[in-house]
Design an enzyme around this catalytic site. Structure first.
Site, PDB file in Angstrom:
ATOM      1  N   TYR A  53      50.069  38.064  31.198  1.00  0.00           N
ATOM      2  CA  TYR A  53      49.764  38.079  29.911  1.00  0.00           C
ATOM      3  C   TYR A  53      50.430  39.304  29.317  1.00  0.00           C
ATOM      4  CZ  TYR A  53      47.257  38.056  25.474  1.00  0.00           C
ATOM      5  OH  TYR A  53      46.997  38.216  23.992  1.00  0.00           O
ATOM      6  N   GLU A 133      35.729  57.356  30.905  1.00  0.00           N
ATOM      7  CA  GLU A 133      34.744  56.217  31.284  1.00  0.00           C
ATOM      8  C   GLU A 133      35.523  55.095  32.073  1.00  0.00           C
ATOM      9  OE1 GLU A 133      33.416  55.130  27.597  1.00  0.00           O
ATOM     10  OE2 GLU A 133      33.724  57.340  26.611  1.00  0.00           O
ATOM     11  N   LYS A 135      36.684  51.336  32.537  1.00  0.00           N
ATOM     12  CA  LYS A 135      36.729  50.533  31.450  1.00  0.00           C
ATOM     13  C   LYS A 135      36.212  49.055  31.814  1.00  0.00           C
ATOM     14  CE  LYS A 135      40.325  48.431  28.577  1.00  0.00           C
ATOM     15  NZ  LYS A 135      40.210  46.672  28.815  1.00  0.00           N
ATOM     16  N   ASP A 137      34.958  45.298  32.273  1.00  0.00           N
ATOM     17  CA  ASP A 137      35.827  44.076  32.208  1.00  0.00           C
ATOM     18  C   ASP A 137      34.562  42.973  31.720  1.00  0.00           C
ATOM     19  OD1 ASP A 137      37.731  42.296  32.068  1.00  0.00           O
ATOM     20  OD2 ASP A 137      38.076  42.084  34.080  1.00  0.00           O
ATOM     21  N   TYR A 245      29.218  52.381  24.375  1.00  0.00           N
ATOM     22  CA  TYR A 245      30.167  53.581  24.548  1.00  0.00           C
ATOM     23  C   TYR A 245      30.874  53.689  23.441  1.00  0.00           C
ATOM     24  CZ  TYR A 245      33.167  49.131  25.039  1.00  0.00           C
ATOM     25  OH  TYR A 245      33.602  47.854  24.848  1.00  0.00           O
ATOM     26  N   LYS A 333      45.142  51.411  33.110  1.00  0.00           N
ATOM     27  CA  LYS A 333      44.630  50.163  33.949  1.00  0.00           C
ATOM     28  C   LYS A 333      44.815  50.523  35.553  1.00  0.00           C
ATOM     29  CE  LYS A 333      43.898  46.835  31.083  1.00  0.00           C
ATOM     30  NZ  LYS A 333      44.671  45.624  31.024  1.00  0.00           N
ATOM     31  N   CYS A 438      39.560   9.721  48.664  1.00  0.00           N
ATOM     32  CA  CYS A 438      38.416  10.889  48.972  1.00  0.00           C
ATOM     33  C   CYS A 438      38.711  11.133  50.282  1.00  0.00           C
ATOM     34  CB  CYS A 438      37.205  10.493  48.534  1.00  0.00           C
ATOM     35  SG  CYS A 438      35.831  11.493  49.177  1.00  0.00           S
ATOM     36  N   CYS A 441      35.319  10.041  52.440  1.00  0.00           N
ATOM     37  CA  CYS A 441      34.881   8.548  52.643  1.00  0.00           C
ATOM     38  C   CYS A 441      35.900   7.550  52.399  1.00  0.00           C
ATOM     39  CB  CYS A 441      33.838   8.210  51.822  1.00  0.00           C
ATOM     40  SG  CYS A 441      34.251   8.214  49.932  1.00  0.00           S
ATOM     41  N   CYS A 456      36.010  11.280  43.672  1.00  0.00           N
ATOM     42  CA  CYS A 456      35.854  10.032  44.464  1.00  0.00           C
ATOM     43  C   CYS A 456      34.971   8.968  43.621  1.00  0.00           C
ATOM     44  CB  CYS A 456      35.040  10.723  45.475  1.00  0.00           C
ATOM     45  SG  CYS A 456      34.586   9.341  46.551  1.00  0.00           S
ATOM     46  N   CYS A 462      29.798   7.823  49.910  1.00  0.00           N
ATOM     47  CA  CYS A 462      30.651   9.108  50.287  1.00  0.00           C
ATOM     48  C   CYS A 462      29.529  10.014  50.682  1.00  0.00           C
ATOM     49  CB  CYS A 462      31.339   9.592  48.991  1.00  0.00           C
ATOM     50  SG  CYS A 462      31.919  11.056  49.395  1.00  0.00           S
TER      51      CYS A 462
HETATM   52  S1  IVH Z   1      36.388  52.249  23.721  1.00  0.00           S
HETATM   53  C1  IVH Z   1      38.711  51.872  19.401  1.00  0.00           C
HETATM   54  N1  IVH Z   1      35.372  52.249  25.960  1.00  0.00           N
HETATM   55  O1  IVH Z   1      38.249  47.625  26.387  1.00  0.00           O
HETATM   56  C2  IVH Z   1      38.335  51.291  20.848  1.00  0.00           C
HETATM   57  N2  IVH Z   1      36.556  50.352  25.235  1.00  0.00           N
HETATM   58  O2  IVH Z   1      41.217  47.210  25.416  1.00  0.00           O
HETATM   59  C3  IVH Z   1      37.251  51.309  21.179  1.00  0.00           C
HETATM   60  N3  IVH Z   1      36.123  48.587  26.869  1.00  0.00           N
HETATM   61  O3  IVH Z   1      37.764  46.236  23.115  1.00  0.00           O
HETATM   62  C4  IVH Z   1      36.965  50.851  22.762  1.00  0.00           C
HETATM   63  N4  IVH Z   1      35.153  49.629  28.431  1.00  0.00           N
HETATM   64  O4  IVH Z   1      36.028  45.712  24.800  1.00  0.00           O
HETATM   65  C5  IVH Z   1      36.203  51.499  25.315  1.00  0.00           C
HETATM   66  N5  IVH Z   1      34.326  52.506  28.149  1.00  0.00           N
HETATM   67  C6  IVH Z   1      35.112  51.826  27.272  1.00  0.00           C
HETATM   68  C7  IVH Z   1      35.542  50.472  27.328  1.00  0.00           C
HETATM   69  C8  IVH Z   1      36.080  49.772  26.430  1.00  0.00           C
HETATM   70  C9  IVH Z   1      35.782  48.608  28.117  1.00  0.00           C
HETATM   71  C10 IVH Z   1      36.939  47.336  26.242  1.00  0.00           C
HETATM   72  C11 IVH Z   1      36.629  47.097  24.929  1.00  0.00           C
HETATM   73  C12 IVH Z   1      37.833  47.126  24.156  1.00  0.00           C
HETATM   74  C13 IVH Z   1      38.678  47.082  25.354  1.00  0.00           C
HETATM   75  C14 IVH Z   1      40.076  47.637  24.861  1.00  0.00           C
END
Ligand code: IVH
Length: 723
Positions: A53, A133, A135, A137, A245, A333, A438, A441, A456, A462
């Site tokens: 993506y 911090e 990130k 998911d 955050y 990332k 299947c 079975c 199935c 089955c």
């Molecule tokens: S700060 C102005 N801090 O990542 C942007 N984002 O790719 C403010 N995310 O939409 C975001 N952990 O959903 C921030 N410690 C973190 C984060 C974080 C995950 C996500 C968030 C954001 C996306 C951006």
């Protein structure tokens, strides 16, 4: 649908594209990105890996950079995420929810810091502090507090407008209803991430697997799906967490640095991620990224990188934003955890409800510190190179046994096959033919229109489905045999005594002749065996609608079973109709033969249900099992609804979390008492029975002046007639 070849423009490097090619390629990428966005945001079911993506998005933006005319006002590069899903009210964010620019290489981070220094015109020895911090998911959430009290919870949506999920977000323990501390600003819009732990995700999938249901893809999408439930009690039943955050509108600022804000968020009652720290140099930032990368696998939540933010908020203000992201922050990332290995075999697993799921058997390989031997192949189309939406994935490349494949564990707990290394494809590799029968079975397996899953049809015989089918067979709306519940089904099946429905009714006779009698077994006294056999005998006479329901034909719930019983009158007539039915061939004008049309036009029965009946009856093994069962039974006509009950002829809607009965039980009871059960409230509704967590239906009922009952009031109303 056959995969089409990707257009040739997609192979040309951006700098070599002519203006015309660029225009075409830009439009093609836009369409593809939009589809992926829809799958990801609206359906919580991604169709590409994050890396693929990102690559599409990057190429799209590179084209716009080279051909700026293509960057129109509605270009995707000006938007974040996707438009809100239907079904939820929209909320306009007071301050837009933006996205972050990505960094992949260490140099990108050094460049980011350099850019900031230049922009602010800082002297070389001027210290610059960043927070670093993890990130998370998950999915971003904006929580609005007024006077310290939570008033709205909204998803990001397209950045400007999100979905109103207030009722659902209130179910999260980690979202304070009321902010703590003195001097709380009058308006606070707190932002953060909703996520599900890996352990909770695995547990949920274990339950899905046990119930024979499709597995969820990853914690992120499961969390998103859990939050976007129409019924908040479902959200409440899923373990969701929240890390704060960031913020949007604030009537006052409680701190003047990001680190100060994180501390304030914690004091106000939020969870903040404990792993954050401040960094004074690029080296410290990169060291943090490395350390967190090593810790990643051991964390109980998915993270996909590190976010660096300039600590001083006055400097953040000066830097401002560029298109959809701030200049003062970047997401560094992690490389997706990938590896290549050989696909040794494809195994088909049959779920408890008959879903055939392909699983890749791999030459063991280590990915991100974990040995992987199995990977998900999703379904038949995925192997062929076709995505959920019918469009090609992996450029339309199919997956063959013997192929060298790329597998990925990127945030996903279940490893996925993401690509095929075509250069290494052995000559002997043949396209994989998905089974048409299947493997458990031998019954034929079918795919319903618009369904990716093959199932199935051998429901009654089955082995993979037997226990589930027997459990259904004895359930309350089916044969409802007293003392013959799930536990007995499991035990008798494990001992080989009851493998199919007919075996239940031959059990007493077989026991009489057996040398190893039931009474001699642990947990079976003489009285209990006598009672059990009496209960079985009592159910030899059964109403046709219960019998049809008990067969466990797909899509045939108690209501459809009643409709079929009403129309056909006997099981023989239904069976003969299903055997004679020829559904439409798909050619224009072909509506199927008369028998099909009759089945299909039976009141309340549509083509999907009709097809399920035909598939079931046309499987000879099911018919044989049904014959064996019918030899034991005396089937009588439809069980008449009770005309004398207080709710006979009334329309009832159930909503919220019912505590004394399941939704199915409630529905069956109301129908037994002659009421009609509807799914939504309208003027015609007579009663709304609402449990805790009832939402929009309750509001609808008030609007239409519909009588609303608690579960207890419902029992009071139906009183003795409920038995
Ligand atoms: S700060 C102005 N801090 O990542 C942007 N984002 O790719 C403010 N995310 O939409 C975001 N952990 O959903 C921030 N410690 C973190 C984060 C974080 C995950 C996500 C968030 C954001 C996306 C951006």
């Amino acid at each position: 649908m056959k995969p089409t070849k990707p257009p040739r423009d997609s192979k040309i490097a951006v700098e070599d594209l002519t203006e015309r090619q660029a225009g075409r390629e830009h439009a093609r990428l836009e369409a593809e990105i939009k589809q992926h966005d829809e799958a990801y945001y609206q359906k919580d079911a991604p169709t590409v890996s994050d890396a693929d993506y990102d690559a599409l998005r990057q190429r799209y933006e590179q084209i716009e950079e080279k051909f700026p005319d293509l960057k129109t006002l509605d270009s995707l590069s000006r938007k974040v995420g996707a438009t809100p899903a239907r079904g939820f009210a929209k909320v306009r964010h007071a301050v837009p929810m933006l996205s972050l620019q990505n960094a992949f290489a260490d140099e990108d981070v050094a460049e980011f810091v350099g850019r900031i220094r230049r922009f602010l015109n800082l002297k070389e020895d001027e210290p610059v502090v960043f927070t670093a911090e993890p990130k998370i998911d998950g999915l971003s959430m904006s929580l609005r507090y007024e006077g310290g009290e939570l008033v709205t919870g909204a998803t990001r949506g397209d950045g400007a407008e999100g979905e109103d999920v207030t009722a659902n977000i209130k179910m999260l323990k980690e979202v304070p209803q009321q902010l703590k501390g003195k001097n709380i600003p009058a308006v606070c819009e707190i932002r953060g991430e909703v996520y599900m732990t890996k352990a909770a995700f695995l547990e949920l999938n274990k339950r899905q697997a046990e119930a024979g249901e499709q597995l969820y893809v990853n914690p992120r999408n499961t969390a998103a799906g859990s939050l976007r439930q129409k019924d908040p009690s479902i959200t409440a039943s899923r373990p969701l967490h929240f890390f704060a955050y960031s913020w949007g509108e604030m009537s006052e600022m409680p701190a003047d640095t990001q680190s100060g804000m994180l501390k304030w968020l914690k004091s106000a009652g939020f969870q903040t991620n404990p792993l954050w720290r401040t960094c004074k140099s690029v080296d410290e930032m990169l060291a943090f990224h490395r350390d967190i990368g090593l810790e990643r696998a051991a964390l109980d939540y998915d993270i996909d990188g590190v976010v660096y933010k300039l600590d001083r908020l006055d400097w953040q203000q000066r830097l401002g934003f560029v298109s959809r992201s701030p200049r003062w922050a970047i997401a560094h990332k992690f490389a997706a955890e990938q590896a290549t290995t050989i696909l040794r075999a494809i195994e088909i697993q049959v779920g408890r409800t008959g879903a055939l799921t392909p699983v890749a058997k791999l030459e063991p390989v280590t990915v991100g510190g974990v040995v992987v031997q199995n990977a998900s192949l999703h379904n038949e189309d995925y192997i062929k190179g076709i995505g959920n939406d019918g469009n090609p994935i992996r450029g339309g490349t199919d997956i063959r046994i013997g192929d060298m494949v790329t597998i990925q564990r990127a945030g996903d707990v279940i490893p996925q096959i993401v690509d095929v290394v075509l250069d290494k494809r052995p000559k002997s590799a043949k396209p994989y033919a998905f089974p048409t029968v299947c493997p458990a079975c031998g019954s034929h397996a079918v795919r319903e229109e618009d369904e990716a899953v093959k199932r199935c049809t051998g429901g009654l015989i089955c082995p993979a489905q037997q226990v589930e089918r027997l459990r259904h067979f004895v359930s309350r709306d089916a044969f409802d045999i007293e003392g013959f519940g799930e536990k007995q089904v499991q035990a008798f099946h494990a001992d080989g005594l009851v493998m199919e429905p007919a075996d239940i009714f031959t059990l007493p006779e077989r026991d009489r002749r057996s040398t190893k009698k039931l009474v001699e077994r642990e947990g079976h006294g003489e009285t209990s065996v006598r009672n059990l056999f009496a209960a079985i005998d009592a159910r030899r006479t059964v109403a046709l609608n219960r019998l049809i329901y008990a067969l466990g034909i797909r899509h045939i719930g108690a209501t459809n079973a009643r409709l079929l019983a009403l129309h056909y009158g006997t099981v023989e007539a239904l069976r003969a109709a299903a055997l004679a039915a020829v559904p439409p061939s798909g050619e224009k004008g072909d509506k199927g033969n008369d028998a099909w049309q009759e089945l299909n036009s039976t009141e309340g029965i549509g083509p999907v249900v009709a097809a399920a009946v035909v598939e079931f009856m046309q499987e000879p093994r099911n018919r044989e099992a049904l014959d064996r069962l019918l030899r034991e039974l005396n089937v009588i006509a439809l069980e008449k609804p009770r005309g004398d009950s207080p709710v006979a002829g009334k329309t009832v809607v159930f909503t919220g979390a019912l505590e004394k009965m399941t939704r199915d039980e409630a529905k069956a009871m109301a129908e037994r008492l002659g009421a009609k059960v509807a799914g939504s409230v309208s003027k015609k509704t007579d009663y709304l029975v609402a449990g805790p967590g009832a939402g929009s239906k309750l509001a609808e009922a008030k609007k239409h002046g519909v009588a609303t009952l608690t579960e207890d009031e419902w029992f009071e109303l139906v009183g003795g007639s409920a038995k």
